[in-house]
Design an enzyme around this catalytic site. Structure first.
Site, PDB file in Angstrom:
ATOM      1  N   ASP A  72      -0.159   7.858   3.823  1.00  0.00           N
ATOM      2  CA  ASP A  72      -0.764   7.590   2.590  1.00  0.00           C
ATOM      3  C   ASP A  72      -2.027   8.136   2.720  1.00  0.00           C
ATOM      4  O   ASP A  72      -2.575   8.491   3.693  1.00  0.00           O
ATOM      5  CB  ASP A  72      -0.697   6.172   2.412  1.00  0.00           C
TER       6      ASP A  72
HETATM    7  C1  BGC Z   1      -1.656   5.563  -2.950  1.00  0.00           C
HETATM    8  C2  BGC Z   1      -0.165   6.524  -2.996  1.00  0.00           C
HETATM    9  C3  BGC Z   1      -0.555   7.712  -3.535  1.00  0.00           C
HETATM   10  C4  BGC Z   1      -1.494   8.610  -2.962  1.00  0.00           C
HETATM   11  C5  BGC Z   1      -1.635   9.830  -3.509  1.00  0.00           C
HETATM   12  C6  BGC Z   1      -2.796   6.601  -2.601  1.00  0.00           C
HETATM   13  O1  BGC Z   1      -4.098   6.111  -2.741  1.00  0.00           O
HETATM   14  O2  BGC Z   1      -1.304   4.462  -2.244  1.00  0.00           O
HETATM   15  O3  BGC Z   1       0.629   5.793  -3.597  1.00  0.00           O
HETATM   16  O4  BGC Z   1       0.970   8.272  -3.655  1.00  0.00           O
HETATM   17  O5  BGC Z   1      -2.690   7.978  -3.166  1.00  0.00           O
HETATM   18  O6  BGC Z   1      -2.198   9.966  -4.671  1.00  0.00           O
END
Ligand code: BGC
Length: 816
Positions: A303
């Site tokens: 993530d």
């Molecule tokens: C989120 C993810 C997301 C990623 C990219 C993160 O902060 O937890 O779900 O896909 O950002 O935007």
């Protein structure tokens, strides 16, 4: 020789070599006639160590964020030692799809193209506007995951995925960062709207359908957030303490189903730790379980900013780091050069990334149109939303609204300012949201203009005061919260009761990434103003012999028990995507007969939730402080040492309420219809379970309008060495649209994996001997038919890796 020069020299040598090879063989690395594996191996061996590191670490964060924030995510500018070739490449690829969340490096001379990764999960999230261009790039905001799960219709979810994936393809992305599939452990998790259910079977089946639908377009998915990421509070540092059994049966099970039934191209590891180890650094999770036990064949990405140690991440099997920073590239190179990391580990990570890259549209040179059929997709979302709406109350057939009632008074701010979906990365940039008022007008209703003017003026005046999210990330990403409810004068309610035929009262909520909800009035509970509005409007209309209907425009669970008796009907419309108002009106008028059922329990009060006393956890004195933590550059989101203990263990959602006889407002699986169904003739294929069991049931529409019924099968297990919940969902299905008097026989297959419990001592899935009951019904409590079957002797139905054991003992809820 300085670094830049040595790099250039190598590239020149390499390019010459390629030219020579192409000349000799008349082909290049991407030619046909080689297996994917051979092509991948050639690519890996053609990469220098620097290039390898550049490919494993994403190319940075290019979202439309203010500079102050971007700097906190880590300055993308390269230092003077950075190769200009690399800097130029990054500058080039960041323009591939403005607003995409991440990219990987490209090396065209080796046949390696960039992969464009974009959010997810209610639709594609990209920037709707581009510098210097007139045209817009809107995407469809589909219903949130909670709506889709409440449809209990995997074919519908597949179709939504198909439409969503088409936008991914046609806008030039390769991987959609979706679906979100964490378990809705606690009603207050701010991202529950992005997740399906409190139940792992529903979660897994929905996610598998979604992945299959999206990937049918030849684009990829990233099932997220793997795993046990069930809260937003201190999400980047929280250590989740949880038993192996609860992990396997509840928190991992959905992912297991999705991996086995849909093979997502990628998996996104989560921010949190499980039993002391960051998931992105957990070899147990990413290699032993995900790959060895389940056979996952794609690549794992972090993530955004997750974990803290890139070397540990690579070794664990977390192949790609997103969004990535130059210092992480340097760290990987140094680790190999200093003998701290075996380059073969990186080669394996790369092979997985490249294996997927070969399938991606960008690599295949797909000529995307930037012009998906948004109109067709609006029709998909309009219908999908209606199928997930849940009729909670309907006294004396208040709904559907009788055809002669045409004048509607719509109360509640959100009637005018409907919420299509939640905030944060799961928020889609759609062209429009149809409000309830617009939906009513489109449906041929006459809405009260005087009331509309009052609400619209109030919303405008108060937006700045109360419409900005408390959650900083939501605010940053342009999210909005409903304006605090307008105090409604009783006299106005009475006046409207004189003028209109029927009243609609909307209650709205929003939440999203970066913050959890609260068990307070205005969030989980209704405010005094909201309750007064429901009460006063209902009384005023009832005094005139007219009806008042509540529409819930919320992303997750709220308290309903204290007020649900007042109005004539309550419709759970959720956050239904951009066609919101049209979808709601389709159900209110009976054009669509509601067939959604809750995939999450609505407790009487928040305190009744089994997780309530352990949510969102506590600060801990001595966490292993992450010295390397700043590698992520996300220090503004870290690092309160934090711990949450999943004391409720396997008793999540209905597994808890139904086992411990805790009364609830609406049980798991609950939902009304405008018609009635009768269940008959439950038949089992066999009286003993020998690995699979078939079951069939006849469902008849005994009411007066056409409708669909969700049928749920629960199994109750005998007492054995492992304790068991009262019953668990083992299968579900949905009838076709049945006309009055029409029947359908639904057939099901129950597999060993649906019935098995996880035995920690043996690290195995087992089915214990004895007599089992199979309960078939319309909800987890409304069981219509029961049968029983035997298991003769204990069955070991899956030996798996010993993994993720807690580092200490802790209290676990138990029947004993
Ligand atoms: C989120 C993810 C997301 C990623 C990219 C993160 O902060 O937890 O779900 O896909 O950002 O935007």
């Amino acid at each position: 020789m300085n670094k830049k020069w040595s790099y250039k020299k190598r590239m020149i040598q390499f390019s010459l070599l390629m030219l020579v090879m192409a000349g000799i063989t008349g082909c290049n690395l991407s030619e046909k006639g080689k297996t994917d594996q051979e092509r991948v191996e050639e690519m890996v061996s053609a990469l220098s160590l620097e290039q390898k590191a550049q490919l494993l670490i994403g190319t940075g964060m290019f979202m439309d964020l203010p500079d102050s924030i971007k700097n906190m995510f880590g300055d993308r500018k390269m230092d003077e030692n950075t190769d200009t070739l690399y800097t130029n490449m990054v500058d080039r690829i960041r323009k591939y799809l403005p607003g995409a969340a991440g990219f990987s490096s490209e090396f065209p001379e080796i046949g390696i193209s960039s992969q464009v990764l974009a959010d997810g999960p209610a639709g594609l999230r990209i920037s709707p506007k581009r510098k210097g261009e007139e045209r817009t790039y809107y995407c469809t905001a589909f219903p949130i995951a909670t709506v889709l799960a409440s449809s209990w219709d995997t074919e519908l979810v597949y179709r939504v995925g198909e439409a969503m994936g088409n936008e991914v393809l046609e806008y030039g992305a390769d991987v959609l960062l979706a679906p979100g599939m964490n378990i809705q452990r606690d009603p207050l998790c701010g991202r529950n709207f992005e997740y399906y259910s409190e139940d792992p079977l529903v979660t897994g089946k929905m996610a598998a359908a979604m992945v299959n639908g999206i990937q049918s377009n030849g684009v990829g998915t990233s099932v997220k957030h793997f795993a046990a990421n069930n809260q937003e509070t201190n999400r980047m540092s929280v250590n989740t303490v949880v038993s192996e059994r609860a992990l396997r049966e509840i928190y991992l099970k959905g992912f297991e189903i999705a991996v086995k039934e849909a093979q997502p191209w990628t998996v996104m590891s989560s921010y949190n730790k499980i039993n002391g180890v960051y998931t992105s650094e957990s070899h147990d999770l990413l290699t032993k379980i995900l790959r060895n036990d389940w056979g996952f064949a794609g690549y794992v990405m972090t993530d955004w900013g997750g974990g803290s140690d890139v070397v540990a991440q690579m070794e664990a099997g977390n192949d790609m780091i997103q969004p990535g920073q130059p210092k992480q590239i340097q760290e990987l190179i140094a680790a190999v050069n200093e003998g701290r990391l075996d380059e073969a580990v990186l080669d394996q990570n790369l092979s997985r990334i490249l294996g997927i890259m070969l399938k991606s549209p960008k690599h295949k040179g797909y000529a995307y149109s930037s012009n998906p059929d948004l109109q067709a997709h609006a029709a998909v979302t309009r219908q999908a939303a209606t199928d997930g709406m849940v009729l909670l109350e309907n006294k004396n057939q208040a709904l559907p609204i009788a055809e002669n009632l045409k004048k509607v008074a719509a109360f509640g701010n959100t009637s005018y300012d409907f919420v299509a979906g939640g905030t944060g990365s799961g928020d889609v940039n759609e062209a429009y949201t149809i409000s309830l008022i617009e939906g009513l007008k489109n449906g041929g209703f006459e809405t009260d203009e005087e009331l509309a003017a009052i609400y619209e003026a109030y919303i405008q005046e108060n937006r700045a005061k109360s419409g900005n999210p408390k959650n900083w990330l939501a605010a940053l990403m342009g999210g909005k919260e409903p304006v605090e409810e307008m105090p409604l004068a009783k006299a106005l309610a009475a006046k409207m009761a004189g003028k209109a035929d029927v009243a609609l009262i909307t209650i709205g909520r929003n939440s999203g990434e970066g913050g959890d909800r609260e068990a307070v009035e205005g969030d989980f509970y209704l405010t005094a103003t909201e309750k007064a509005m429901i009460k006063d409007v209902t009384e005023a209309f009832r005094a005139k012999g007219k009806k008042a209907i509540v529409v819930l425009n919320v992303g997750g669970v709220i308290e309903t028990a204290s007020w649900r008796e007042w109005p004539d009907a309550v419709l759970m419309a959720w956050q239904p995507g951009q066609e919101a108002g049209n979808s709601v009106v389709d159900v209110l008028t009976g054009k669509v007969n509601p067939s959604g059922k809750l995939a999450v329990t609505f407790p009487l009060s928040y305190q009744d939730a089994p997780s309530a006393k352990n949510f969102p956890g506590v600060e801990v004195k001595s966490d292993q402080t992450d010295d390397a933590a700043d590698l992520s550059g996300f220090s503004f989101m870290r690092r309160v040492p934090w711990e949450v203990v999943y004391e409720e263990d396997i008793y999540v959602g209905y597994r808890y309420y139904n086992t411990f006889n805790v009364p609830v407002a609406y049980e798991f699986g609950y939902g009304l219809s405008y018609t009635n169904f009768e269940y008959a003739n439950l038949q089992l294929g066999s009286a003993t379970f020998d690995g699979t069991l078939t079951a069939s049931i006849e469902v008849k529409n005994t009411g007066s309008v056409a409708g669909r019924e969700v049928v749920q099968l629960y199994a109750g297990a005998p007492n054995g060495k492992l304790e068991k919940p009262e019953a668990t969902l083992v299968a579900f299905g949905k009838t076709r649209l049945l006309q009055p008097g029409e029947s359908e026989t639904l057939s099901f297959t129950i597999n060993a994996s649906d019935l098995a419990s996880f035995d920690e001592a043996a690290s195995a899935w087992i089915i214990e001997p004895g007599s089992y009951s199979l309960k078939v019904g319309a909800s987890s409590l409304k069981i219509h038919q029961t049968a029983s079957f035997e298991v003769d002797s204990e069955m070991n139905v899956g030996q798996v890796s010993k993994a993720l054991a807690p580092q200490r003992s802790f209290d676990r809820l138990s029947l004993n």
